[in-house]
Design a protein around this motif. Structure first.
Motif, PDB file in Angstrom:
ATOM      1  N   LEU A  27       0.810  -1.218   0.000  1.00 51.83           N
ATOM      2  CA  LEU A  27       0.000   0.000   0.000  1.00 51.83           C
ATOM      3  C   LEU A  27       0.844   1.269   0.000  1.00 51.83           C
ATOM      4  CD1 LEU A  27      -2.819  -1.153   2.426  1.00 51.83           C
ATOM      5  CD2 LEU A  27      -2.958  -0.872  -0.064  1.00 51.83           C
ATOM      6  N   LYS A  52       2.054  -8.787  -0.067  1.00 54.86           N
ATOM      7  CA  LYS A  52       2.127  -7.510   0.635  1.00 54.86           C
ATOM      8  C   LYS A  52       3.532  -6.929   0.695  1.00 54.86           C
ATOM      9  CE  LYS A  52      -2.157  -7.891   3.083  1.00 54.86           C
ATOM     10  NZ  LYS A  52      -2.889  -7.550   4.288  1.00 54.86           N
ATOM     11  N   PRO A 116      -6.701  -1.604   0.656  1.00 52.92           N
ATOM     12  CA  PRO A 116      -6.443  -2.054   2.029  1.00 52.92           C
ATOM     13  C   PRO A 116      -7.430  -3.108   2.512  1.00 52.92           C
ATOM     14  CG  PRO A 116      -6.528   0.341   1.901  1.00 52.92           C
ATOM     15  CD  PRO A 116      -6.989  -0.180   0.590  1.00 52.92           C
ATOM     16  N   GLU A 121      -5.397  -1.648   8.223  1.00 53.18           N
ATOM     17  CA  GLU A 121      -4.902  -1.108   6.947  1.00 53.18           C
ATOM     18  C   GLU A 121      -5.820  -0.008   6.434  1.00 53.18           C
ATOM     19  OE1 GLU A 121      -2.562  -4.994   5.118  1.00 53.18           O
ATOM     20  OE2 GLU A 121      -4.200  -4.111   3.982  1.00 53.18           O
ATOM     21  N   GLU A 122      -7.119  -0.251   6.471  1.00 55.14           N
ATOM     22  CA  GLU A 122      -8.060   0.768   5.982  1.00 55.14           C
ATOM     23  C   GLU A 122      -7.984   2.025   6.839  1.00 55.14           C
ATOM     24  OE1 GLU A 122     -12.787   1.413   4.924  1.00 55.14           O
ATOM     25  OE2 GLU A 122     -12.112  -0.533   5.667  1.00 55.14           O
ATOM     26  N   TYR A 125      -4.605   3.682   5.651  1.00 55.26           N
ATOM     27  CA  TYR A 125      -4.453   4.065   4.245  1.00 55.26           C
ATOM     28  C   TYR A 125      -5.746   4.557   3.603  1.00 55.26           C
ATOM     29  CZ  TYR A 125       0.064   1.869   4.729  1.00 55.26           C
ATOM     30  OH  TYR A 125       1.328   1.555   5.155  1.00 55.26           O
TER      31      TYR A 125
END
Length: 157
Positions: A27, A52, A116, A121-122, A125
């Motif tokens: 990401l 990843k 994400p 992660e969300e 990012y």
């Protein structure tokens, strides 16, 4: 030291040995080319769950992924069909703009996207998407071949 590595990358067009060994979190990729493993001449399973960490490489060198678009989507739920549709449309439009006028594209050229995972992660990012080209192995579509060259021609006016 980091500034030197960036300068070396800019001038040589290829990543430093240090950059190759460390890899980049998926990401945090920039537009450019990446290998799925430290030896970009090896095939990479499309179904590998270890996507990843990718390794920067020059676009004129063998590579597995070419990130061609980074953006954001508006869908509330990243696991929803609406999010997948929105990401697909964004990548479709960016791919058409990138590939228009290109010659000699591999017949197995496809593209996909990353976004994400829900949760941490969300949160970090947001609704970021990264669209990338890949070349499927015609003998086994579960493998990704090394693209070996960039598909973009850059003209400076």
């Amino acid at each position: 030291m980091a500034a030197f590595a960036v300068l070396a990358l800019l001038f040589s067009g290829s990543p430093t040995a240090e950059a190759l060994s460390k890899g980049s979190f998926y990401l945090e990729l920039k537009t450019g080319c990446y290998s799925a493993n430290k030896a970009p001449t090896k095939s990479s399973r499309w179904t590998d769950t270890n996507y990843k960490t990718l390794y920067p490489t020059g676009c004129t060198d063998p590579h597995h992924y070419e990130v061609f678009y980074i953006g954001k989507i508006k869908a509330k739920d990243l696991n929803s069909d609406a999010a997948k549709k929105e990401a697909g449309i964004a990548c479709d439009n960016a791919a058409i703009a990138t590939l228009t006028g290109q010659k000699e594209l591999p017949p197995t050229l496809t593209y996909g996207y990353f976004f994400p995972d829900p949760g941490a992660e969300e949160k970090k990012y947001g609704k970021k998407i990264l669209c990338f080209f890949r070349v499927a192995d015609p003998k086994n579509d579960k493998l990704t071949l090394s693209i070996k060259r960039t598909f973009r021609e850059v003209s400076y006016v």
